[in-house]
Design an enzyme around this catalytic site. Structure first.
Site, short mmCIF file in Angstrom:
data_model
loop_
_atom_site.label_atom_id
_atom_site.label_comp_id
_atom_site.label_asym_id
_atom_site.label_seq_id
_atom_site.Cartn_x
_atom_site.Cartn_y
_atom_site.Cartn_z
N CYS A 154 11.80 6.14 101.17
CA CYS A 154 10.81 7.17 100.89
C CYS A 154 11.12 7.96 99.60
O CYS A 154 11.01 7.40 98.52
CB CYS A 154 10.66 8.07 102.11
SG CYS A 154 9.09 8.92 102.19
N ARG A 164 -1.82 12.27 103.54
CA ARG A 164 -0.48 11.79 103.90
C ARG A 164 -0.58 10.54 104.76
O ARG A 164 -1.50 10.41 105.57
CB ARG A 164 0.28 12.86 104.68
CG ARG A 164 0.87 13.94 103.83
CD ARG A 164 1.92 14.75 104.57
NE ARG A 164 3.24 14.14 104.49
CZ ARG A 164 4.03 14.22 103.41
NH1 ARG A 164 3.63 14.85 102.34
NH2 ARG A 164 5.21 13.65 103.42
N HIS A 196 11.27 5.16 107.77
CA HIS A 196 12.11 6.16 108.43
C HIS A 196 12.27 5.77 109.90
O HIS A 196 11.71 4.79 110.36
CB HIS A 196 11.41 7.52 108.41
CG HIS A 196 11.38 8.19 107.08
ND1 HIS A 196 12.50 8.63 106.44
CD2 HIS A 196 10.33 8.52 106.28
CE1 HIS A 196 12.15 9.23 105.30
NE2 HIS A 196 10.85 9.17 105.17
N1 GLN Z 1 7.80 13.62 98.60
C1 GLN Z 1 7.59 12.28 98.92
C2 GLN Z 1 6.22 11.95 99.49
O1 GLN Z 1 5.67 12.69 100.30
C3 GLN Z 1 8.71 11.78 99.80
C4 GLN Z 1 8.59 12.16 101.25
C5 GLN Z 1 9.69 11.61 102.11
O2 GLN Z 1 10.76 11.24 101.64
N2 GLN Z 1 9.45 11.57 103.40
O3 GLN Z 1 5.69 10.96 99.12
#
Ligand code: GLN
Length: 241
Positions: free
Chosen positions: A94, A128, A190
């Site tokens: 990520c 998101r 993750h």
């Molecule tokens: N800031 C990044 C995004 O939202 C990474 C987020 C994360 O590592 N979970 O794309």
């Protein structure tokens, strides 16, 4: 045998249980009688590019990414590029994945530069990408959890880690997830990803040992508990998306 692990920016880039990947790598190596040393590194620490076999770089929010990106523009970035060029293995997730690429462009604020070890770039989207994911890869199916606004696009030097079967993947567009270039792996997985995907953990372990010891045969382990977790998470991923 000995395995040297570097946990990059352990205090800044470690969300949604990413540290579980370090625990899995360590334990699966120890079960095979391999000595393991984990160095937890952060901003300002010197990285010896010859020392480590396996680097882990987890996720973090934009705020942490700015801090880490600053550090990466100096000596640390140079050391990591050298390590990658010399065949060290990287698992990056990520926010870490994004910083291994050319840049991450947040919704607001200036671009966050990466080190360009992966030929990818990332642009924040409005929506998101959150939820359980399944990815079909050459190492078997991987089940995990994603939460990112960044949409990552691959250039010609990187190949995808796999096909996104459930979930948004790299960019919610091309049906791909993650990137591989040499021994550098990037993905949005993750969860943490390795505990319930032992086949992928062993692939990374074998690859990490190769640099010092050549082709190493890993003794099989009883993965019945890990695979039960894999199956349960897979069932849940299908049920929730
Ligand atoms: N800031 C990044 C995004 O939202 C990474 C987020 C994360 O590592 N979970 O794309």
């Amino acid at each position: 045998m000995k395995l040297e692990i570097a946990f990059l920016y352990h205090d800044l880039m470690n969300i949604y249980g990413d540290r579980g990947n370090i625990i899995t790598m360590t334990q699966r190596a120890k079960w095979r009688g391999i000595d393991v040393n984990v160095s937890s590194l952060t901003v300002g620490d010197k990285v010896d590019p010859d020392k480590y076999d396996f680097y882990f770089f987890g996720g973090g929010q934009d705020k942490e990414q700015y801090t880490v990106a600053d550090d990466l523009q100096g000596e640390t970035g140079r050391a990591l590029k050298e390590a990658a060029a010399n065949g060290a293995v990287f698992l990056t997730i990520c926010g870490g994945y994004q910083l291994m690429g050319h840049y991450y462009r947040p919704d607001k604020g200036k671009d966050i530069p990466g080190i360009g070890v992966l030929d990818v770039y990332t642009v924040a989207g409005k929506k998101r990408c959150i939820g359980n994911v399944i990815v079909e890869t050459e190492f078997g199916n991987l089940v995990a959890f994603e939460n990112h606004s960044g949409k990552t696009f691959l250039g010609p030097k990187a190949r995808p880690l796999g096909k996104s079967v459930v979930g948004f993947g790299n960019n919610a567009k091309d049906g791909q997830e993650g990137a591989i270039q040499g021994n550098v792996f990037g993905c949005y997985l993750h969860g943490s990803v390795l505990p319930k995907n032992p086949h992928f953990a062993d692939h990374l372990l074998q690859l990490s040992l190769k640099r010092r010891y050549g082709n190493v045969e890993l003794a099989p382990l009883d993965d019945s508990i890990e695979m039960a977790a894999h199956r349960a998470a897979t069932k849940r991923a299908y049920a929730t998306r």
